[in-house]
Scaffold this motif. Structure first.
Motif, mmCIF file in Angstrom:
data_model
loop_
_atom_site.group_PDB
_atom_site.id
_atom_site.type_symbol
_atom_site.label_atom_id
_atom_site.label_comp_id
_atom_site.label_asym_id
_atom_site.label_seq_id
_atom_site.Cartn_x
_atom_site.Cartn_y
_atom_site.Cartn_z
ATOM 1 N N LEU A 39 0.818 -1.208 0.000
ATOM 2 C CA LEU A 39 0.000 0.000 0.000
ATOM 3 C C LEU A 39 0.858 1.267 0.000
ATOM 4 O O LEU A 39 1.710 1.466 0.861
ATOM 5 C CB LEU A 39 -0.914 0.010 1.227
ATOM 6 C CG LEU A 39 -1.918 1.166 1.286
ATOM 7 C CD1 LEU A 39 -2.939 1.045 0.158
ATOM 8 C CD2 LEU A 39 -2.624 1.198 2.645
ATOM 9 N N GLY A 40 0.631 2.092 -1.035
ATOM 10 C CA GLY A 40 1.310 3.378 -1.143
ATOM 11 C C GLY A 40 2.703 3.323 -1.721
ATOM 12 O O GLY A 40 3.355 4.368 -1.855
ATOM 13 N N MET A 169 -2.496 -5.143 -4.948
ATOM 14 C CA MET A 169 -1.453 -5.176 -3.926
ATOM 15 C C MET A 169 -1.198 -3.799 -3.314
ATOM 16 O O MET A 169 -0.402 -3.671 -2.385
ATOM 17 C CB MET A 169 -0.170 -5.746 -4.516
ATOM 18 C CG MET A 169 -0.326 -7.183 -4.991
ATOM 19 S SD MET A 169 1.156 -7.849 -5.786
ATOM 20 C CE MET A 169 2.115 -8.269 -4.335
ATOM 21 N N GLY A 170 -1.873 -2.767 -3.848
ATOM 22 C CA GLY A 170 -1.818 -1.453 -3.227
ATOM 23 C C GLY A 170 -0.794 -0.492 -3.783
ATOM 24 O O GLY A 170 -0.630 0.618 -3.247
ATOM 25 N N PHE A 171 -0.108 -0.862 -4.838
ATOM 26 C CA PHE A 171 0.881 0.060 -5.408
ATOM 27 C C PHE A 171 0.189 1.343 -5.859
ATOM 28 O O PHE A 171 -0.887 1.308 -6.455
ATOM 29 C CB PHE A 171 1.606 -0.595 -6.585
ATOM 30 C CG PHE A 171 2.644 -1.601 -6.168
ATOM 31 C CD1 PHE A 171 3.864 -1.186 -5.649
ATOM 32 C CD2 PHE A 171 2.400 -2.959 -6.300
ATOM 33 C CE1 PHE A 171 4.821 -2.114 -5.262
ATOM 34 C CE2 PHE A 171 3.358 -3.895 -5.915
ATOM 35 C CZ PHE A 171 4.572 -3.470 -5.394
ATOM 36 N N LYS A 266 12.501 -0.056 -2.806
ATOM 37 C CA LYS A 266 11.905 -1.084 -1.956
ATOM 38 C C LYS A 266 11.901 -0.664 -0.490
ATOM 39 O O LYS A 266 12.824 -0.001 -0.020
ATOM 40 C CB LYS A 266 12.688 -2.392 -2.079
ATOM 41 C CG LYS A 266 12.538 -3.128 -3.383
ATOM 42 C CD LYS A 266 13.380 -4.391 -3.354
ATOM 43 C CE LYS A 266 13.274 -5.180 -4.650
ATOM 44 N NZ LYS A 266 14.156 -6.374 -4.635
ATOM 45 N N ASN A 267 10.874 -1.100 0.198
ATOM 46 C CA ASN A 267 10.759 -0.928 1.647
ATOM 47 C C ASN A 267 10.650 0.535 2.096
ATOM 48 O O ASN A 267 10.771 0.824 3.288
ATOM 49 C CB ASN A 267 11.938 -1.596 2.367
ATOM 50 C CG ASN A 267 12.012 -3.081 2.067
ATOM 51 O OD1 ASN A 267 11.000 -3.768 2.059
ATOM 52 N ND2 ASN A 267 13.215 -3.575 1.798
ATOM 53 N N THR A 268 10.436 1.456 1.139
ATOM 54 C CA THR A 268 10.183 2.836 1.516
ATOM 55 C C THR A 268 8.778 2.940 2.092
ATOM 56 O O THR A 268 7.817 2.502 1.463
ATOM 57 C CB THR A 268 10.306 3.773 0.301
ATOM 58 O OG1 THR A 268 11.599 3.629 -0.280
ATOM 59 C CG2 THR A 268 10.088 5.228 0.715
ATOM 60 N N PRO A 269 8.634 3.496 3.276
ATOM 61 C CA PRO A 269 7.295 3.580 3.888
ATOM 62 C C PRO A 269 6.349 4.421 3.034
ATOM 63 O O PRO A 269 6.773 5.289 2.263
ATOM 64 C CB PRO A 269 7.568 4.264 5.231
ATOM 65 C CG PRO A 269 9.021 4.063 5.490
ATOM 66 C CD PRO A 269 9.685 4.042 4.143
ATOM 67 N N ASN A 274 -2.587 9.525 4.035
ATOM 68 C CA ASN A 274 -4.009 9.603 3.699
ATOM 69 C C ASN A 274 -4.394 8.651 2.556
ATOM 70 O O ASN A 274 -5.562 8.524 2.214
ATOM 71 C CB ASN A 274 -4.390 11.027 3.325
ATOM 72 C CG ASN A 274 -4.243 11.985 4.495
ATOM 73 O OD1 ASN A 274 -4.627 11.655 5.619
ATOM 74 N ND2 ASN A 274 -3.680 13.167 4.244
ATOM 75 N N PHE A 275 -3.377 8.011 1.945
ATOM 76 C CA PHE A 275 -3.650 7.127 0.814
ATOM 77 C C PHE A 275 -4.196 5.792 1.308
ATOM 78 O O PHE A 275 -3.549 5.087 2.081
ATOM 79 C CB PHE A 275 -2.393 6.910 -0.007
ATOM 80 C CG PHE A 275 -2.600 5.948 -1.167
ATOM 81 C CD1 PHE A 275 -3.338 6.339 -2.280
ATOM 82 C CD2 PHE A 275 -2.055 4.670 -1.134
ATOM 83 C CE1 PHE A 275 -3.531 5.475 -3.336
ATOM 84 C CE2 PHE A 275 -2.250 3.793 -2.188
ATOM 85 C CZ PHE A 275 -2.981 4.203 -3.292
#
Length: 281
Positions: A39-40, A169-171, A266-269, A274-275
């Motif tokens: 997500l996001g 998958m939330g991308f 990768k793995n960036t929060p 709000n998304f």
């Protein structure tokens, strides 16, 4: 009630295709674990067009990536491997089932309604059962299946399948590379034909060399991608085309350098708290 009956009908239909209802349930449960897993976050979807010859795929190691169909033909030349692998062109899957089965990264193997009997009789038994291998189904309509890929997804090329899976998958932002959308063929679109000699449509001349391939229906592909674009934008997401000299005009075009400047590693929060990935308009 209508929705419940529709899902029940689909479950009965699909469970007859897998070897047992237990296998169906396990496949569906495994797929649903992927809901909003990223997500996001951002990703690249890597196609198989000739422009890929000009791209060093090793530079994608730090990014989430989807790759498709016969991308495995280049694996012996590079270290990079995609985060997710996808194939559902029945000729690709039939021709490369032994190579596809060797792919250990998370993979999505699909079939369409027109060849589902062939798939479950000739292909499915040759695929090793792995927890990170998912079976998906594509219907025969221009529709969007990104809300629940454990059911059917809308038709189109494998790129559209990847976009629907990425949505599920939330991308949030997706960047296309190697999606040339430009084909040379002698016969008619959607009619299988023999590729005599080298293949001019993909990143390796040997891709479909002296093999049967299926020229895609470009109008149908564009209609399906236009619908997918609508749902991405309606949920505050974006798709950008970073393919050099791409003939696909549906998505905003940027350079590959610009894509790397924008795409989160990768793995960036999720930086946008709000998304939610839900439809907002």
């Amino acid at each position: 009630m209508v929705e419940l009956l529709r899902k029940l009908k689909y479950k009965i239909h699909l469970s007859t295709r897998l070897k047992s209802s237990k296998e169906f349930d396990e496949n569906r449960i495994n797929i649903r674990k992927l809901k909003n897993k990223h997500l996001g976050q951002d990703c690249f979807i890597i196609g198989n067009g000739p422009s890929l010859k000009n791209v060093d795929l090793n530079i994608f190691n730090d990014y989430y990536t989807f790759a498709t169909n016969k991308i495995y033909l280049i694996f012996d030349k590079i270290e990079w491997r995609p985060t997710y692998y996808i194939a559902y062109d029945h000729l690709v899957v039939k021709q490369g089932v032994s190579d596809i089965d060797k792919i250990t990264t998370s993979s999505f193997i699909g079939t369409t309604k027109s060849v589902k009997k062939f798939f479950y009789k000739e292909v499915y038994p040759k695929l090793s059962k792995r927890e990170n291998r998912y079976i998906f189904h594509v219907n025969d309509t221009i529709s969007f299946g990104g809300f629940d890929i454990s059911e059917e997804m809308g038709l189109g090329t494998v790129t559209n399948a990847a976009l629907q899976i990425a949505y599920y998958m939330g991308f949030k932002r997706v960047f296309l590379v190697g999606v040339d959308h430009n084909y040379t063929y002698k016969g008619t679109q959607t009619i299988p034909e023999l590729m005599i000699g080298n293949d001019p449509n993909h990143f390796l001349p040997s891709y479909f060399k002296d093999e049967i391939w299926l020229p895609p229906d470009k109008k149908q592909t564009e209609a399906a991608l236009t619908l997918t674009k609508y749902y991405y934008e309606a949920s505050n997401r974006s798709i950008k085309n970073a393919t050099e000299n791409s003939k696909l005009e549906i998505f905003h075009k940027i350079s590959l350098d610009e894509a790397f400047n924008e795409c989160l590693k990768k793995n960036t929060p999720n930086l946008d708290i709000n998304f939610t990935g839900e439809i907002i308009r």
